[in-house]
Design a protein around this motif. Structure first.
Motif, PDB file in Angstrom:
ATOM      1  N   ASP A 154       0.847  -1.189   0.000  1.00  0.00           N
ATOM      2  CA  ASP A 154       0.000   0.000   0.000  1.00  0.00           C
ATOM      3  C   ASP A 154       0.884   1.241   0.000  1.00  0.00           C
ATOM      4  O   ASP A 154       2.003   1.215   0.524  1.00  0.00           O
ATOM      5  CB  ASP A 154      -0.934   0.016   1.221  1.00  0.00           C
ATOM      6  N   PHE A 155       0.353   2.306  -0.600  1.00  0.00           N
ATOM      7  CA  PHE A 155       1.031   3.589  -0.726  1.00  0.00           C
ATOM      8  C   PHE A 155       0.090   4.679  -0.246  1.00  0.00           C
ATOM      9  O   PHE A 155      -1.114   4.606  -0.515  1.00  0.00           O
ATOM     10  CB  PHE A 155       1.353   3.915  -2.196  1.00  0.00           C
ATOM     11  N   ASP A 207      -3.933   4.263   7.183  1.00  0.00           N
ATOM     12  CA  ASP A 207      -2.881   3.492   7.857  1.00  0.00           C
ATOM     13  C   ASP A 207      -2.276   2.511   6.857  1.00  0.00           C
ATOM     14  O   ASP A 207      -2.803   1.421   6.613  1.00  0.00           O
ATOM     15  CB  ASP A 207      -3.463   2.759   9.060  1.00  0.00           C
ATOM     16  N   VAL A 208      -1.180   2.920   6.259  1.00  0.00           N
ATOM     17  CA  VAL A 208      -0.553   2.177   5.174  1.00  0.00           C
ATOM     18  C   VAL A 208      -0.168   0.761   5.595  1.00  0.00           C
ATOM     19  O   VAL A 208      -0.308  -0.187   4.812  1.00  0.00           O
ATOM     20  CB  VAL A 208       0.652   2.980   4.624  1.00  0.00           C
ATOM     21  N   LEU A 209       0.285   0.578   6.816  1.00  0.00           N
ATOM     22  CA  LEU A 209       0.711  -0.742   7.280  1.00  0.00           C
ATOM     23  C   LEU A 209      -0.479  -1.683   7.432  1.00  0.00           C
ATOM     24  O   LEU A 209      -0.454  -2.823   6.955  1.00  0.00           O
ATOM     25  CB  LEU A 209       1.477  -0.619   8.599  1.00  0.00           C
ATOM     26  N   LEU A 210      -1.527  -1.221   8.083  1.00  0.00           N
ATOM     27  CA  LEU A 210      -2.696  -2.091   8.257  1.00  0.00           C
ATOM     28  C   LEU A 210      -3.354  -2.400   6.927  1.00  0.00           C
ATOM     29  O   LEU A 210      -3.864  -3.512   6.722  1.00  0.00           O
ATOM     30  CB  LEU A 210      -3.696  -1.464   9.230  1.00  0.00           C
ATOM     31  N   LEU A 234       8.044  -1.227   6.300  1.00  0.00           N
ATOM     32  CA  LEU A 234       7.645   0.142   5.965  1.00  0.00           C
ATOM     33  C   LEU A 234       8.796   0.825   5.251  1.00  0.00           C
ATOM     34  O   LEU A 234       9.955   0.611   5.595  1.00  0.00           O
ATOM     35  CB  LEU A 234       7.342   0.929   7.241  1.00  0.00           C
ATOM     36  N   CYS A 235       8.457   1.661   4.279  1.00  0.00           N
ATOM     37  CA  CYS A 235       9.449   2.481   3.590  1.00  0.00           C
ATOM     38  C   CYS A 235       9.063   3.930   3.815  1.00  0.00           C
ATOM     39  O   CYS A 235       8.031   4.388   3.301  1.00  0.00           O
ATOM     40  CB  CYS A 235       9.465   2.189   2.094  1.00  0.00           C
ATOM     41  N   LEU A 236       9.877   4.646   4.600  1.00  0.00           N
ATOM     42  CA  LEU A 236       9.638   6.062   4.863  1.00  0.00           C
ATOM     43  C   LEU A 236      10.919   6.692   5.378  1.00  0.00           C
ATOM     44  O   LEU A 236      11.741   6.022   5.982  1.00  0.00           O
ATOM     45  CB  LEU A 236       8.491   6.272   5.847  1.00  0.00           C
ATOM     46  N   HIS A 282       4.818  -2.927   2.822  1.00  0.00           N
ATOM     47  CA  HIS A 282       4.737  -4.259   2.219  1.00  0.00           C
ATOM     48  C   HIS A 282       4.417  -5.227   3.356  1.00  0.00           C
ATOM     49  O   HIS A 282       4.943  -5.072   4.466  1.00  0.00           O
ATOM     50  CB  HIS A 282       6.082  -4.684   1.626  1.00  0.00           C
ATOM     51  N   ALA A 283       3.595  -6.227   3.075  1.00  0.00           N
ATOM     52  CA  ALA A 283       3.283  -7.223   4.104  1.00  0.00           C
ATOM     53  C   ALA A 283       3.110  -8.600   3.472  1.00  0.00           C
ATOM     54  O   ALA A 283       2.576  -8.729   2.369  1.00  0.00           O
ATOM     55  CB  ALA A 283       2.012  -6.840   4.861  1.00  0.00           C
ATOM     56  N   VAL A 284       3.560  -9.589   4.200  1.00  0.00           N
ATOM     57  CA  VAL A 284       3.358 -10.982   3.829  1.00  0.00           C
ATOM     58  C   VAL A 284       2.684 -11.659   5.022  1.00  0.00           C
ATOM     59  O   VAL A 284       3.035 -11.383   6.176  1.00  0.00           O
ATOM     60  CB  VAL A 284       4.706 -11.679   3.525  1.00  0.00           C
TER      61      VAL A 284
END
Length: 160
Positions: free
Chosen positions: A8-9, A38-41, A98-100, A149-151
């Motif tokens: 997600d972005f 919430d990009v992570l969730l 997370l990329c930030l 990104h999540a797996v």
């Protein structure tokens, strides 16, 4: 066993709160989105839904619906998990990145892991949250946005 991947972005803008992993993080910018962004969730939801070929969060929680305007993404994660359980699956583990560039999230990672584990009925040891920068490159490097990104690994519950 089923594995799923989510990404997600979200754009970063002034005047919004920043929620990552169900935790409000102090920062001069927040993520822009229909929900709390919430990009992570969101990436975790997509990973879980994708593992069972159930589409993505846009299918289940469209940004055209007033029902989801400014919704807490912890609710979206819980609803996604309900869809997984309805298919007879449970979560084995989550691995997310997370990329930030900013803010630094290390002080908040344990709380994020606890929030996610609590919603998904797994232990904190079953949730990994990591972060990296893009070394000042691209939209993330310019602090215009963030990416997650999540797996996830799901397992079919045994019927009795």
């Amino acid at each position: 066993m089923r594995i799923g991947y989510g990404i997600d972005f979200h754009q970063l803008v002034t005047g919004r709160d920043l929620f990552i992993g169900g935790v409000k993080i102090p920062h001069e910018k927040g993520a822009l989105g229909h929900s709390d962004a919430d990009v992570l969730l969101h990436a975790i939801c997509d990973a879980m839904l994708g593992a069972l070929s159930l589409g993505d969060i846009g299918v289940h929680f469209p940004d055209t619906s007033a029902d989801f305007k400014d919704i807490d993404s912890k609710i979206l994660l819980a609803k996604s998990y309900e869809l997984i359980k309805a298919e007879g699956y449970s979560v084995v583990n989550i691995d997310a990145s997370l990329c930030l560039e900013a803010p630094k999230i290390k002080p908040y990672v344990q709380q994020m892991r606890e929030v996610i584990a609590g919603i998904l009925e797994i232990t904190v040891k079953d949730v990994s949250v990591k972060a990296t920068t893009t070394e000042k490159m691209g939209f993330v490097g310019r602090e215009e946005g963030l990416v997650a990104h999540a797996v996830c690994l799901l397992q079919k519950e045994l019927s009795e």
